[in-house]
Design an enzyme around this catalytic site. Structure first.
Site, PDB file in Angstrom:
ATOM      1  N   LYS A   1       0.818  -1.217   0.000  1.00  0.00           N
ATOM      2  CA  LYS A   1       0.000   0.000   0.000  1.00  0.00           C
ATOM      3  C   LYS A   1       0.857   1.274   0.000  1.00  0.00           C
ATOM      4  O   LYS A   1       0.397   2.332  -0.410  1.00  0.00           O
ATOM      5  CB  LYS A   1      -0.965  -0.015   1.178  1.00  0.00           C
TER       6      LYS A   1
HETATM    7  C1  LIG Z   1      -4.546  -4.324   0.891  1.00  0.00           C
HETATM    8  C2  LIG Z   1      -3.808  -5.603   0.773  1.00  0.00           C
HETATM    9  C3  LIG Z   1      -4.170  -6.590  -0.168  1.00  0.00           C
HETATM   10  C4  LIG Z   1      -5.374  -6.449  -1.070  1.00  0.00           C
HETATM   11  O1  LIG Z   1      -5.226  -5.464  -2.047  1.00  0.00           O
HETATM   12  P1  LIG Z   1      -6.498  -4.893  -2.824  1.00  0.00           P
HETATM   13  O2  LIG Z   1      -6.002  -3.754  -3.616  1.00  0.00           O
HETATM   14  O3  LIG Z   1      -7.462  -4.468  -1.743  1.00  0.00           O
HETATM   15  O4  LIG Z   1      -7.055  -6.000  -3.646  1.00  0.00           O
HETATM   16  C5  LIG Z   1      -3.405  -7.737  -0.247  1.00  0.00           C
HETATM   17  N1  LIG Z   1      -2.348  -7.928   0.571  1.00  0.00           N
HETATM   18  C6  LIG Z   1      -1.975  -7.018   1.487  1.00  0.00           C
HETATM   19  C7  LIG Z   1      -0.829  -7.307   2.373  1.00  0.00           C
HETATM   20  C8  LIG Z   1      -2.676  -5.814   1.612  1.00  0.00           C
HETATM   21  O5  LIG Z   1      -2.306  -4.915   2.532  1.00  0.00           O
END
Ligand SMILES: *Cc1c(COP(=O)(O)O)cnc(C)c1O
Length: 538
Positions: free
Chosen positions: A125
């Site tokens: 993120k």
């Molecule tokens: C947010 C997140 C996801 C999922 O990503 P999306 O964009 O919501 O599909 C997967 N793995 C981790 C570690 C995350 O923080």
């Protein structure tokens, strides 16, 4: 509009609309600051730009590539090129790896892992939220030029987190001018490392609230605040959850970058060859960026949606129906049963519905309308109406579909899906360690499990890039239980970064609050007042 630059007029891919038809022709700045459209829809560019000379990008650094891609979606009349370059430089200089998102070869067959966790919070993120934090600051500083006191535009970001989003948002927004950030987490229910990552951030504009309730309670409080007239009158609320259009944009870069990395790393993979991406998916934001990339021209054979046991997306690709609950409870007389999201080993993917899926449905509805032979304006309008009807149904009945079979078939040209259980997740963490001495986090292990199955379907000659979305140290319980019997495995020595070891020594700042949205509202208001005072005296 920037007064210091007279850039070219925006193109169609630099203006934005709402998936539900209510907004059209908005600027990038407007959609970044608004987050969600007034009609409840999500923002999209009018069209996805075609990158005609993408082959010339092959040797660019991550930052240079980000500049090329962002420039297609952001008009230089809104952000002059020099400013955009500077924002990109600041956003990706915080990563611990020069390459930002390095690609590693996992096994003898053509399975590669794209490490997306080298940012400040150790989650993928960061790739988007480092950029979003700098964008917020850039736009606010410009709006506030020459303004003082009450005239200044102040943004209050309120969010709920089960761990990953909160820490990445805090690292993206700490110390930013004219922004307050308040993050709610369920007290005692997030991993100790994630809690420490957030609460040790003592910048004055960062506020952590531990709510005595569940993650769902936190989310409900945030939703209520966004809908509350009194709150909206006194505070200007902003959202950083995955609906912000700039987050999807930022994520497009690593799909392209990893493609070029693969060309450099594999002697059997040439520019123009097709690759398969496998993405551990929750809210569909990450893989949607992959979809944008393929529409721009990136040669991808398929995008594989990997879900955990919260498998609404896998069920959609299997049946064409998008439904909160896979089975209706017989006792409820056909009513939709209480929403039930399972707690799994990959909590960042524990979702009931995937917010960004709405964006894909808009594109698929538009492409379907286009087969009827009308003009582009008509197709967009048609797509907006279709999405509006689907999401009304989702709200009232808990689902929609089955969608028209041409829509589903068109989607399946790009997407495949797979569902991975907790037991399989543990098994993959273990087998990957035994084979490669590589420690996967549970989210990345969901992806690798799906990638191995995809390899079995396509044959080992097909190159796969599986996305690794978190550092294994963030999910120490699951990783340690998977690897506890492995000879010589030592979590502290092999997995835990020094930075995490130091967290327990640091000062923390967090307030506990009852599970009540009114109480939270009063606290948020008092925090913002404090922040405004601190800024005016700074
Ligand atoms: C947010 C997140 C996801 C999922 O990503 P999306 O964009 O919501 O599909 C997967 N793995 C981790 C570690 C995350 O923080």
């Amino acid at each position: 509009m920037a007064n210091e630059s007279a850039g070219a007029a925006p193109t169609e891919s630099q203006r934005y609309l709402s998936t539900r038809g209510g907004d059209y022709d908005l600027s990038f700045e407007t959609v970044v600051l608004k987050g969600l459209a007034a009609d409840g829809g999500l923002f999209l560019p009018h069209e996805i730009p075609i990158a005609a000379d993408w082959q010339s990008w092959k040797d660019l650094s991550y930052k240079e590539l980000a500049f090329e891609i962002f420039s297609l979606y952001i008009s230089s009349s809104e952000i002059p090129s020099e400013d955009l370059k500077e924002i990109i430089d600041r956003s990706y200089s915080t990563f611990r790896e020069e390459e930002v998102t390095p690609l590693v070869h996992l096994q003898d067959d053509n399975l590669y892992l794209l490490e997306l966790f080298h940012g400040p919070s150790y989650s993928f993120k960061d790739c988007a939220l480092q950029f979003l934090g700098n964008l917020f600051e850039y736009f606010l500083v410009r709006k506030n030029h020459g303004k003082e006191g009450k005239d200044r535009h102040h943004l209050t970001v309120v969010g709920a987190t089960s761990g990953d989003t909160g820490s990445a948002a805090i690292y993206g927004l700490r110390g930013k001018k004219d922004v307050s950030v308040v993050i709610l987490h369920p007290k005692g229910r997030i991993s100790p490392i994630q809690e420490a990552q957030m609460t040790t951030c003592t910048d004055s504009n960062v506020h952590n609230l531990a709510v005595t309730g569940t993650f769902d309670d936190c989310q409900d409080i945030v939703k209520t605040l966004f809908g509350d007239a009194d709150t909206n009158q006194t505070l200007k609320l902003g959202a950083v959850n995955s609906i912000n259009a700039s987050r999807v944009l930022a994520q497009i870069v690593f799909y392209w970058y990893s493609y070029f990395s693969l060309v450099r790393k594999s002697s059997s993979f040439k520019l123009g060859d097709k690759v398969r991406f496998v993405t551990p998916t929750g809210n569909f934001g990450n893989i949607l960026a992959g979809y944008y990339a393929t529409k721009m021209g990136l040669p991808a054979d398929k995008l594989v949606v990997a879900t955990n046991e919260n498998d609404i997306l896998h069920r959609f690709w299997t049946t064409g129906r998008y439904e909160k609950n896979g089975v209706q409870d017989a006792k409820s007389n056909g009513n939709v049963t209480a929403d039930a999201c399972k707690e799994t080993y990959s909590p960042a993917m524990d979702i009931l519905v995937s917010s960004n899926f709405e964006r894909l449905m808009w594109f698929l509805a538009k492409e379907y309308a286009a087969t009827l032979g009308m003009n582009d304006q008509f197709n967009k309008k048609q797509a907006g109406q279709e999405v509006l009807a689907w999401y009304k149904s989702l709200k009232t009945t808990g689902g929609f579909g089955p969608v028209h079979k041409d829509i589903l078939e068109n989607g399946r040209l790009t997407f495949e899906s797979d569902r991975v259980s907790d037991v399989e997740t543990l098994e993959t963490i273990k087998s990957c360690y035994q084979k490669n001495k590589y420690v996967l986090d549970p989210h990345s292990a969901v992806g690798v499990t799906a990638a191995q199955r995809s390899l079995a379907r396509t044959g080992p000659q097909t190159h796969h890039i599986s996305l690794s979305t978190a550092h294994p140290a963030k999910f120490s319980d699951v990783v340690q239980s998977a690897l506890k019997n492995e000879a010589g495995f030592n979590f502290e020595e092999q997995v835990l970064p020094d930075e995490f070891k130091a967290l327990s020594q640091k000062e923390t700042r967090v307030a506990t609050v009852e599970n009540s949205w009114e109480k939270v509202r009063e606290i948020v208001k008092s925090y913002v007042e404090e922040d405004l005072k601190a800024e005016s005296s700074a």
